[in-house]
Design a protein around this motif. Structure first.
Motif, mmCIF file in Angstrom:
data_model
loop_
_atom_site.group_PDB
_atom_site.id
_atom_site.type_symbol
_atom_site.label_atom_id
_atom_site.label_comp_id
_atom_site.label_asym_id
_atom_site.label_seq_id
_atom_site.Cartn_x
_atom_site.Cartn_y
_atom_site.Cartn_z
ATOM 1 N N GLY A 6 0.757 -1.174 0.091
ATOM 2 C CA GLY A 6 0.049 0.074 0.123
ATOM 3 C C GLY A 6 1.022 1.294 0.100
ATOM 4 N N TYR A 63 2.473 1.604 -3.575
ATOM 5 C CA TYR A 63 1.637 2.069 -4.417
ATOM 6 C C TYR A 63 1.205 3.525 -4.161
ATOM 7 C CZ TYR A 63 -0.150 -2.621 -6.355
ATOM 8 O OH TYR A 63 -0.104 -3.811 -7.384
ATOM 9 N N GLY A 64 1.223 3.953 -2.981
ATOM 10 C CA GLY A 64 0.984 5.442 -2.647
ATOM 11 C C GLY A 64 2.046 6.466 -3.093
ATOM 12 N N GLN A 122 -5.155 4.212 -8.420
ATOM 13 C CA GLN A 122 -3.940 3.662 -7.491
ATOM 14 C C GLN A 122 -3.938 4.021 -6.099
ATOM 15 O OE1 GLN A 122 -0.192 3.826 -9.688
ATOM 16 N NE2 GLN A 122 0.796 3.470 -7.995
ATOM 17 N N MET A 123 -3.913 5.571 -5.905
ATOM 18 C CA MET A 123 -3.821 6.259 -4.618
ATOM 19 C C MET A 123 -5.128 5.696 -3.584
ATOM 20 S SD MET A 123 -2.099 7.782 -2.394
ATOM 21 C CE MET A 123 -0.975 8.791 -3.025
ATOM 22 N N TYR A 124 -6.158 5.669 -4.046
ATOM 23 C CA TYR A 124 -7.276 5.299 -3.422
ATOM 24 C C TYR A 124 -7.072 3.884 -2.501
ATOM 25 C CZ TYR A 124 -10.072 8.743 -5.971
ATOM 26 O OH TYR A 124 -10.702 10.089 -6.406
ATOM 27 N N ALA A 135 -4.258 2.443 -2.490
ATOM 28 C CA ALA A 135 -2.817 2.357 -1.852
ATOM 29 C C ALA A 135 -3.384 2.795 -0.361
ATOM 30 C CB ALA A 135 -1.950 3.256 -2.470
ATOM 31 N N ILE A 136 -4.177 3.532 -0.083
ATOM 32 C CA ILE A 136 -4.729 4.031 1.230
ATOM 33 C C ILE A 136 -5.296 2.744 1.878
ATOM 34 C CG2 ILE A 136 -6.271 5.530 2.625
ATOM 35 C CD1 ILE A 136 -5.531 7.761 0.445
#
Length: 128
Positions: free
Chosen positions: A9, A12-13, A46-48, A50-51
Motif C-alpha cells: 500500500g 503504491y501510494g 492507485q492512490m485510493y 494504496a490507502i
C-alpha cells in the motif's frame, strides 16, 4: 502477509505521487487532454487503493482466507488497472499504442470490484 499488505500500500501510494507529478509536469506537453485525464484516473485509483491497503493491512488479522482474497484482489486489480492505463497513455503518446493493454484495464477493474464485493460481504457476514 500482515506487513506485506501495508508495505505494498505504501509503495503504491509513493508511486502514485511520483506518477501524478510526472504526468502533471513532465508529460504535460506530450499528452493530449484525453491521455492526461486517463493517466490521472490511473493515479487516482492507485492512490485510493494504496490507502485502502494500508488501512486493511493494519486492521485485518489475516485469520481467514477471505481477508487474504480481499487484499489480493486490491493488489492485483490496482496493478492491472492503473499500470495498464499508464502503459496505454505512454505508448499512445509515443505513437506506438500497445493495444494488448486495452483488455487488461477492465480485467483489473473487475478484480477491484470483486475485492470491494468481498469486503462488503465480510462486513455483512460479521453482522449475520
Amino acid at each position: 502477509m500482515i506487513l506485506l499488505v501495508p508495505f505494498i500500500g505504501a509503495l503504491y501510494g509513493m508511486l502514485a505521487v511520483i506518477f501524478g507529478a510526472f504526468g502533471a509536469h513532465a508529460l504535460k506537453k506530450t499528452f493530449s487532454e484525453e491521455q492526461r485525464k486517463s493517466f490521472e484516473t490511473g493515479v487516482k485509483y492507485q492512490m485510493y487503493h494504496a490507502i485502502l491497503l494500508v488501512v486493511l493491512g493494519f486492521n485485518f488479522g489475516f485469520n481467514s482466507p477471505l481477508e487474504t482474497y480481499i487484499v489480493y484482489c486490491f493488489i492485483i486489480g490496482t496493478f492491472l488497472f492503473s499500470f495498464s492505463i499508464y502503459g496505454l497513455c505512454l505508448s499512445a503518446a509515443k505513437g506506438k499504442k500497445l493495444r494488448f493493454l486495452g483488455p487488461i484495464t477492465p480485467i483489473g477493474g473487475l478484480i477491484l470490484v470483486i475485492g470491494w464485493g468481498l469486503l462488503l460481504y465480510s462486513f455483512v457476514a460479521e453482522v449475520i
